[in-house]
Write an enzyme that holds these catalytic residues in place. Structure first.
Site, PDB file in Angstrom:
ATOM      1  N   ASP A 153      12.215  64.551 -69.258  1.00 46.60           N
ATOM      2  CA  ASP A 153      12.871  63.858 -70.365  1.00 46.60           C
ATOM      3  C   ASP A 153      14.030  64.709 -70.902  1.00 46.60           C
ATOM      4  O   ASP A 153      15.138  64.217 -71.099  1.00 46.60           O
ATOM      5  CB  ASP A 153      11.857  63.570 -71.489  1.00 46.60           C
ATOM      6  CG  ASP A 153      10.635  62.843 -70.948  1.00 46.60           C
ATOM      7  OD1 ASP A 153      10.741  61.657 -70.650  1.00 46.60           O
ATOM      8  OD2 ASP A 153       9.584  63.492 -70.776  1.00 46.60           O
TER       9      ASP A 153
ATOM     10  N   GLN B   8      18.560  74.725 -65.722  1.00 42.54           N
ATOM     11  CA  GLN B   8      18.804  73.549 -64.869  1.00 42.54           C
ATOM     12  C   GLN B   8      19.912  73.829 -63.836  1.00 42.54           C
ATOM     13  O   GLN B   8      19.786  73.460 -62.663  1.00 42.54           O
ATOM     14  CB  GLN B   8      19.194  72.368 -65.750  1.00 42.54           C
ATOM     15  CG  GLN B   8      19.170  71.050 -65.034  1.00 42.54           C
ATOM     16  CD  GLN B   8      19.548  69.899 -65.942  1.00 42.54           C
ATOM     17  OE1 GLN B   8      20.603  69.892 -66.565  1.00 42.54           O
ATOM     18  NE2 GLN B   8      18.684  68.916 -66.038  1.00 42.54           N
TER      19      GLN B   8
ATOM     20  N   GLY C 109       9.313  63.812 -60.151  1.00 46.78           N
ATOM     21  CA  GLY C 109       9.900  63.165 -61.338  1.00 46.78           C
ATOM     22  C   GLY C 109      11.140  62.367 -61.042  1.00 46.78           C
ATOM     23  O   GLY C 109      11.164  61.513 -60.148  1.00 46.78           O
ATOM     24  N   GLU C 110      12.190  62.680 -61.770  1.00 47.70           N
ATOM     25  CA  GLU C 110      13.412  61.868 -61.670  1.00 47.70           C
ATOM     26  C   GLU C 110      14.647  62.743 -61.445  1.00 47.70           C
ATOM     27  O   GLU C 110      15.444  62.502 -60.540  1.00 47.70           O
ATOM     28  CB  GLU C 110      13.552  61.072 -62.973  1.00 47.70           C
ATOM     29  CG  GLU C 110      14.773  60.217 -63.020  1.00 47.70           C
ATOM     30  CD  GLU C 110      14.744  59.199 -64.155  1.00 47.70           C
ATOM     31  OE1 GLU C 110      13.656  58.696 -64.506  1.00 47.70           O
ATOM     32  OE2 GLU C 110      15.827  58.892 -64.691  1.00 47.70           O
TER      33      GLU C 110
ATOM     34  N   SER D 298      14.973  66.128 -60.628  1.00 48.49           N
ATOM     35  CA  SER D 298      14.980  66.980 -59.422  1.00 48.49           C
ATOM     36  C   SER D 298      15.031  66.108 -58.168  1.00 48.49           C
ATOM     37  O   SER D 298      15.625  66.478 -57.153  1.00 48.49           O
ATOM     38  CB  SER D 298      13.772  67.913 -59.392  1.00 48.49           C
ATOM     39  OG  SER D 298      12.564  67.195 -59.473  1.00 48.49           O
TER      40      SER D 298
END
Ligand code: TRH
Length: 356
Positions: free
Chosen positions: A15, A242, A259-260, A262
């Site tokens: 998130d 990041q 997840g989204e 990576s």
């Protein structure tokens, strides 16, 4: 325009990762004024720590409560409010918006999925009793979806080919020149131990970079013996920013991601990867994985399709490793294809056009 992004960290880092990447794109590429209100600022700051200070200073990172405790809000009414992943806006923030003369639009930024149905819901209004206009925004691979978060844009295979980040230097000197590099970032349910044991018997050297917490997943920190063949070298790294993680993905031959964020960065790195998709109770993740594989493998040979589908569902490496070269070539072609489809600037640019 002024943007307020609301970020509630449900679990893990995704998130915060998505909100931060969106904020930096809006600010650095599109010159927008951006604030993030987050219920876990330390996590957000950790992810953001690697970037250029000048970029970081432009984005206002605030605790969640500052959105309604801030006495200046009346003069700082945003043009666009983003509710990331359907997090509800604080009532007191909403109440303040309701009494201002200028009304922003609210955008509910959804999760990324390759499922075709999203194009029918993308950018549709979600009428609210309070009267402020609210819309759904679906990131996606399709032309008629909300696009992908591209920043920082990977230009070619030397993407982010800058110097080894300081924090990774001690790991980097241990890498063996002839070993293939694999990074691992997955959820606890992955059959990692079996997977590694099998990889170790492939007759090749592999350096395995375990991201933060994964040594523990394997029981290494608890002193459990792994009995892995010497062809494998396990290297644990700390949590990195990041940008540093993006760099790591670009420097490996193979990545396990989840997840989204990576998941998308592995694709933009142009390298083969296993997507350990976020498991959902109703098994909705299975349809999501299948939808992605349909797109990803559309142009691939039948052999490569079988290999990738097997790998992504945790078939043992010996079952698909012979296809790694073909998969590497496919990954580069997929990255080029993705960037062509997102030539309009992807998610941040599409949001901007929508809001403007
Ligand atoms: O952490 P994730 O699993 O995140 C999420 C959340 O679980 C979220 O609730 C769920 O909805 C979503 O998945 C689908 O995986 P993701 O999305 O890849 O986010 C990880 C972020 O953390 C990404 O921006 C990269 C970053 N990261 C670092 O900055 N440093 C690191 O060392 C690592 C391992 C990751």
């Amino acid at each position: 325009m002024r943007w307020d992004i609301f970020c509630q960290i449900v679990d893990n880092y995704g998130d915060a990762g998505i909100c931060w990447r969106l904020a930096r794109s809006l600010s650095s590429i599109h010159g927008q004024d951006v604030r993030i209100f987050c219920d876990d600022l330390p996590t957000l700051n950790l992810l953001a720590s690697g970037v250029d200070e000048s970029l970081k200073q432009k984005i206002d990172l605030q605790p969640w409560e500052a959105s309604f405790n801030n006495p200046h809000l009346a003069v700082e009414v945003p043009d666009i409010v983003i509710e990331a992943f359907g997090c509800a806006l604080p009532d007191r923030y909403l109440a303040k918006l309701l009494i201002t003369s200028k009304k922003p639009i609210i955008i509910n930024l959804e999760y990324l999925t390759a499922e075709p149905w999203i194009v029918d819901f993308h950018a549709k209004a979600s009428p609210q009793a309070h009267g402020i206009a609210k819309y759904f925004f679906f990131p996606g691979f399709q032309e008629k979806a909300g696009g992908l978060l591209l920043d920082p844009i990977p230009e070619d295979s030397t993407v982010l080919a800058r110097q080894t980040p300081e924090i990774l230097k001690t790991t980097w000197v241990k890498l063996r020149p002839n070993a293939k590099r694999v990074s691992i970032f997955c959820y606890p349910g992955a059959p990692l131990r079996k997977w590694l044991e099998d990889l170790g018997s492939a007759g090749e050297d592999f350096d395995i970079i375990l991201t933060y917490g994964h040594a523990q997943l394997l029981g290494i920190n608890a002193g459990q013996a792994l009995n892995l063949p010497t062809t494998l070298q396990l290297l644990s790294i700390p949590f990195i920013s990041q940008d540093e993680y993006d760099w790591l993905l670009s420097q490996c031959d193979f990545n396990i991601v989840r997840g989204e964020d990576s998941f998308l960065r592995a694709q933009l790195a142009g390298k083969p990867f296993i997507w350990h998709i976020y498991p959902q109770e109703d098994r909705a993740h299975e349809a999501k994985l299948a939808a992605f594989l349909d797109l990803y493998l559309d142009m691939a040979s039948q052999d490569l399709k079988t290999a990738c589908v097997g790998a992504m569902t945790w078939a043992l490496p010996h079952e698909w490793l012979k296809s790694l070269d073909a998969w590497s070539a496919h990954s580069k072609a997929w990255r080029t294809h993705l960037l062509e489809k997102q030539e309009d600037g992807g998610l941040a640019a599409r949001l901007l056009r929508f809001a403007g």
